[in-house]
Scaffold this motif. Structure first.
Motif, PDB file in Angstrom:
ATOM      1  N   LYS A   1      17.951  63.252  52.371  1.00  0.00           N
ATOM      2  CA  LYS A   1      17.920  64.583  52.978  1.00  0.00           C
ATOM      3  C   LYS A   1      17.844  64.484  54.497  1.00  0.00           C
ATOM      4  O   LYS A   1      18.473  65.261  55.218  1.00  0.00           O
ATOM      5  N   GLU A   2      17.056  63.510  54.967  1.00  0.00           N
ATOM      6  CA  GLU A   2      16.868  63.348  56.415  1.00  0.00           C
ATOM      7  C   GLU A   2      18.126  62.845  57.107  1.00  0.00           C
ATOM      8  O   GLU A   2      18.527  63.356  58.159  1.00  0.00           O
TER       9      GLU A   2
ATOM     10  N   PRO B   1      21.916  65.310  55.433  1.00  0.00           N
ATOM     11  CA  PRO B   1      21.497  66.616  54.891  1.00  0.00           C
ATOM     12  C   PRO B   1      22.615  67.419  54.239  1.00  0.00           C
ATOM     13  O   PRO B   1      22.338  68.332  53.457  1.00  0.00           O
ATOM     14  N   ASP B   2      23.855  67.091  54.536  1.00  0.00           N
ATOM     15  CA  ASP B   2      24.975  67.842  53.966  1.00  0.00           C
ATOM     16  C   ASP B   2      25.479  67.257  52.642  1.00  0.00           C
ATOM     17  O   ASP B   2      26.467  67.755  52.081  1.00  0.00           O
TER      18      ASP B   2
ATOM     19  N   ILE C   1      22.322  66.346  46.712  1.00  0.00           N
ATOM     20  CA  ILE C   1      20.878  66.461  46.953  1.00  0.00           C
ATOM     21  C   ILE C   1      20.212  67.376  45.924  1.00  0.00           C
ATOM     22  O   ILE C   1      19.189  67.022  45.327  1.00  0.00           O
TER      23      ILE C   1
END
Length: 213
Positions: free
Chosen positions: A183-184, A187-188, A192
């Protein structure tokens, strides 16, 4: 939840279009012994003719590969192993076919050989990790993915495949740790939410099991 495959290079498309089966028949009819007496008298001409012929084999193999006719492609790539200039290109493509045909033992052997020649190649390492995971040797796959993340961490697929393995092993904390990193850093990434849902479901299942006991 499937692991993502990674390949070093895309198959080259032929520079012209014609019926592959007919072209293949013509090339094989010519044969490697087709050099005439003139070519034997000119230094390098016979070698160049042989190289040209193997290049035609590679074009045929690539076209069969693009058509997903992997057995036929394998025949011509194997022929190209007899050409020093094309050997490693053909060998790598044979490794790809092994993966696509789920020949995990053959794929493992080939990618290990390729890594001996190019030990720092991250894509080859990722392919070997994928093969290990498919063979059920998940601990070895995890080792490679962790190494790749530590040394570069440049691809989301390193994290995604590692999370997939941890979820399959029901290692919730490890899966959550690398999902947070995914995620860090990426993020796209579309997977996720899928991973989060899978982890949440796994945690709920484990809690329900504990409550029953």
């Amino acid at each position: 939840m499937k692991l993502k495959k990674s390949f070093l290079a895309k198959i080259r498309k032929p520079l012209f279009i014609l019926t592959v089966s007919l072209f293949a028949a013509l090339v094989f009819t010519i044969g490697l012994s087709s050099c005439n007496s003139t070519s034997r008298l000119i230094p390098g001409m016979e070698e160049q003719k042989n190289l040209d012929l193997y290049n035609q084999y590679m074009i045929i193999a690539d076209e069969y590969f693009s058509q997903k006719k992997y057995d036929k492609a394998k025949t011509y790539y194997t022929e190209c192993l007899n050409c020093e200039d094309l050997y490693w290109d053909a060998y790598y493509k044979l490794a790809k076919i092994s993966v696509l045909q789920s020949d995990w033992n053959g794929a493992e052997e080939k990618f290990k050989t390729l890594l001996k020649r190019d030990p720092e190649n991250s894509t080859l390492k990722e392919n070997l990790a994928y093969v290990y995971a498919q063979k059920g040797n998940k601990d070895e796959a995890v080792k490679i993915y962790l190494e790749l993340i530590e040394t570069s961490g440049a691809k989301s697929s390193f994290y995604e495949n590692l999370i997939t393995i941890y979820i399959s092993q029901k290692k919730v904390s490890d899966a959550e740790k690398y999902l947070a990193l995914l995620k860090e850093k990426f993020p796209d990434t579309q997977s996720i939410q899928k991973f989060q849902s899978a982890i949440d479901a796994l945690k709920e299942s484990m809690e329900n099991k504990e409550n029953k006991n």
